[in-house]
Design a protein around this motif. Structure first.
Motif, PDB file in Angstrom:
ATOM      1  N   ASN A  50       2.738   6.121  -2.671  1.00  0.00           N
ATOM      2  CA  ASN A  50       3.815   7.042  -3.052  1.00  0.00           C
ATOM      3  C   ASN A  50       3.799   7.304  -4.558  1.00  0.00           C
ATOM      4  OD1 ASN A  50       4.672   7.165  -0.403  1.00  0.00           O
ATOM      5  ND2 ASN A  50       6.364   5.749  -0.689  1.00  0.00           N
ATOM      6  N   ARG A 110       0.809  -1.221   0.000  1.00  0.00           N
ATOM      7  CA  ARG A 110       0.000   0.000   0.000  1.00  0.00           C
ATOM      8  C   ARG A 110       0.843   1.273   0.000  1.00  0.00           C
ATOM      9  NH1 ARG A 110      -4.463  -1.176   3.252  1.00  0.00           N
ATOM     10  NH2 ARG A 110      -5.243  -1.967   1.298  1.00  0.00           N
ATOM     11  N   GLN A 111       1.861   1.355   0.852  1.00  0.00           N
ATOM     12  CA  GLN A 111       2.650   2.585   0.942  1.00  0.00           C
ATOM     13  C   GLN A 111       3.391   2.873  -0.357  1.00  0.00           C
ATOM     14  OE1 GLN A 111       2.639   4.864   3.645  1.00  0.00           O
ATOM     15  NE2 GLN A 111       3.469   6.057   1.957  1.00  0.00           N
TER      16      GLN A 111
END
Length: 138
Positions: A107, A102-103
């Motif tokens: 980004n 997810r991160q």
């Protein structure tokens, strides 16, 4: 207009070189690693992923060159805006990936939204003559 000479022309040139040059670099990468990019595109559900990688590479290369050189800048900025508008939610759907991805996807999503916004800003400026540019296709 205010972009043809002086400090504004120099600042616009630096912005064009950085923004357009990095977009050009991203486009070239589509041709340097097409199999890896096509695999990623296929995993995201893109139909004809190899064609999509090549086509998007062409858009990025031509768009980046257009901004750097000042050649058909309205078309270049508009094509880049459309590319980021379509590619961003399709390729970086952070809301639909497992937690461990997810991160990274967020980004990339955020970066692409910034590039979309920058493309829109350049689109507004693109109808005026630019200093230190070929100014072809205005």
């Amino acid at each position: 207009m205010a972009f043809e000479s002086g400090l504004a022309a120099v600042v616009l040139l630096v912005g064009r070189l950085l923004f357009g040059g990095l977009i050009l670099y991203q486009g070239i990468n589509h041709f340097l690693a097409p199999d890896a990019m096509a695999g990623y595109a296929e995993a995201k559900g893109v139909p004809a992923p190899t064609f999509g990688v090549v086509a998007s590479g062409v858009v990025l290369v031509l768009g980046g060159l257009g901004l750097v050189l000042g050649v058909y800048p309205v078309i270049a900025a508009g094509a880049l805006a459309v590319f980021f508008l379509v590619a961003t939610p399709l390729m970086h759907d952070f809301w639909a990936v497992p937690d461990d991805q997810r991160q990274n996807e967020m980004n990339h999503f955020t970066k692409n939204v910034e590039l979309f916004a920058a493309s829109l800003l350049v689109l507004v400026l693109a109808s005026q003559p630019w200093g230190y540019a070929l100014n072809v296709g205005l």
